[in-house]
Write an enzyme that holds these catalytic residues in place. Structure first.
Site, PDB file in Angstrom:
ATOM      1  N   GLY A   9     -16.116 -25.893   3.626  1.00  0.00           N
ATOM      2  CA  GLY A   9     -16.386 -27.310   2.397  1.00  0.00           C
ATOM      3  C   GLY A   9     -16.013 -26.070   1.533  1.00  0.00           C
ATOM      4  N   GLY A  12     -14.848 -27.960  -1.770  1.00  0.00           N
ATOM      5  CA  GLY A  12     -15.773 -29.486  -2.646  1.00  0.00           C
ATOM      6  C   GLY A  12     -16.415 -28.631  -4.099  1.00  0.00           C
ATOM      7  CG  LEU A  65     -17.481 -28.291  10.427  1.00  0.00           C
ATOM      8  CD1 LEU A  65     -18.129 -28.824   9.131  1.00  0.00           C
ATOM      9  CD2 LEU A  65     -17.693 -26.509  10.453  1.00  0.00           C
ATOM     10  CG  LEU A  86     -21.972 -25.533   1.158  1.00  0.00           C
ATOM     11  CD1 LEU A  86     -21.360 -24.376  -0.291  1.00  0.00           C
ATOM     12  CD2 LEU A  86     -23.344 -25.083   1.208  1.00  0.00           C
ATOM     13  CB  ALA A  88     -20.937 -32.978   5.072  1.00  0.00           C
ATOM     14  CB  SER A 131     -28.783 -33.997   2.304  1.00  0.00           C
ATOM     15  OG  SER A 131     -28.342 -35.716   1.397  1.00  0.00           O
ATOM     16  CD  GLU A 133     -28.969 -40.688   0.277  1.00  0.00           C
ATOM     17  OE1 GLU A 133     -29.070 -41.471   1.482  1.00  0.00           O
ATOM     18  OE2 GLU A 133     -27.955 -41.173  -0.961  1.00  0.00           O
ATOM     19  CE1 TYR A 154     -23.830 -35.819   3.951  1.00  0.00           C
ATOM     20  CE2 TYR A 154     -25.899 -36.896   3.141  1.00  0.00           C
ATOM     21  CZ  TYR A 154     -24.839 -36.247   3.418  1.00  0.00           C
ATOM     22  OH  TYR A 154     -24.931 -35.065   2.153  1.00  0.00           O
TER      23      TYR A 154
END
Length: 337
Positions: A9, A12, A65, A86, A88, A131, A133, A154
């Site tokens: 990642g 990003g 990935l 990182l 995703a 995260s 989340e 997610y």
């Protein structure tokens, strides 16, 4: 001896800031990028194309990935001292529309990477981007001992990746750490994320290019920090002698409504004149409040956030206003020619 790091990642928001940080510390940085028919490296072009950055300092590899064999081969070849996962599908609302893809890349992708490290036989330290989340419906404040109750595909995928990381740490003795990062923003935030959607709209409305901004739940409360500070916390985690799990957050709660108010105020406008509610942006299941307790990170890592909510909002608004101004000036020059 010079350290090497692998970042999935890398293109990003977090990957680009982490690459900058590690290069400044003298690392050789290897970054994974997905093969695409179009260029998607704009966040790292300023360092990748910088003549002051030798080609051997930042090396990009086409890998994914979803391909465990390629990951194993790459890890065996470069043998990095540190691995930062990182990569995703990280947009919560999109995860409801693409749950299988999100589960595969965000959840199974972490497992493939961990298994690739184990199969390659290398000694490395692994950072897994977890995260806030994952906490979902669990009331704040949330810390490392708070139970998970994810409210999106997610969040569910991140819970799987979190426990997989813990399992590989316990089963194989890996130096594998979870960083449970709460919302962190910057001018490099993706344009579909709510904070950047707001600051881009502020710039466009000020320039007379649009009149209204349509958003979903304005009452959602989040703990917003500054991304460059959060990647510093990632690096500090992997400098510890023992692997562990850490919450990274500011501990300050602000609603989407407040973010709108601050962003429009930064250019002298009243947000109520321009922001409109649109239910199509609501999630099927909402997360009402995420507020982190990062006292463990302060105690063990010596990490504390410095940029305030108001400063963060102003930084993002200035960047988007400046970018739009430059874009419009460039268009005017092209027309004149």
């Amino acid at each position: 001896m010079r350290k090497t790091a692998l970042i999935t990642g890398v293109t990003g928001q977090d990957g680009s800031y982490l690459a900058e940080l590690l290069l400044a510390k003298g690392y050789q940085v290897h970054g994974l990028i997905r093969r695409s028919s179009s260029f998607n490296t704009e966040r790292i072009d300023h360092i990748y194309q910088d003549p002051q950055t030798p080609e051997r300092d930042l090396v990009l590899h086409h890998a994914d990935l979803s391909d465990g064999v390629a990951l194993t081969s790459l890890l065996h070849r470069i043998a990095p001292d540190e691995v930062y996962n990182l990569g995703a599908q990280s947009h919560v609302r999109v995860s409801f529309d693409a749950p299988l893809y999100t589960g595969d890349v965000t959840g199974m992708g972490a497992l493939r990477l961990l298994e690739a490290v184990r199969a390659s036989g290398i000694e490395t330290r692994i950072y897994q981007a977890s995260s806030s989340e994952m906490f979902g419906a669990t009331p704040p404040p949330q810390n490392e001992r708070t139970p998970f109750h994810p409210r999106s595909p997610y969040g569910c995928a991140k819970v799987f990746a979190y426990w997989t990381t813990v399992n590989y740490r316990e089963a194989y003795g890996m130096h594998a750490t979870n960083g449970i990062l709460f919302n962190h923003e910057s001018p490099r935030r993706g344009e579909t994320f709510v904070t950047r959607k707001i600051t881009r709209a502020v710039a466009r409305i000020q320039a007379g290019l649009q009149q209204h901004l349509y958003l979903g739940n304005l009452d959602a409360v989040r703990d917003w920090g500054y991304a460059p500070e959060y990647v510093e916390a990632m690096w500090r985690m992997l400098q510890q002698d023992e692997p562990d799990d850490y919450v990274v957050a500011t501990g300050q709660a602000h609603s989407v409504r407040e973010f709108c108010q601050e962003a429009f105020a930064a250019v002298g406008m009243d947000w109520t004149d321009h922001v409109r509610y649109d239910p199509k942006y609501d999630r099927p299941s909402e997360v009402d409040a995420l507020i982190g307790d990062a006292s463990k990170a302060e105690r063990k890592l010596g990490w504390k956030p410095a940029v305030t909510f108001r400063e963060l909002t102003a930084i993002m608004v200035r960047a988007d206003v400046g970018a739009l101004t430059a874009q419009l000036a460039g268009s005017a020059v092209r027309v004149d020619r």
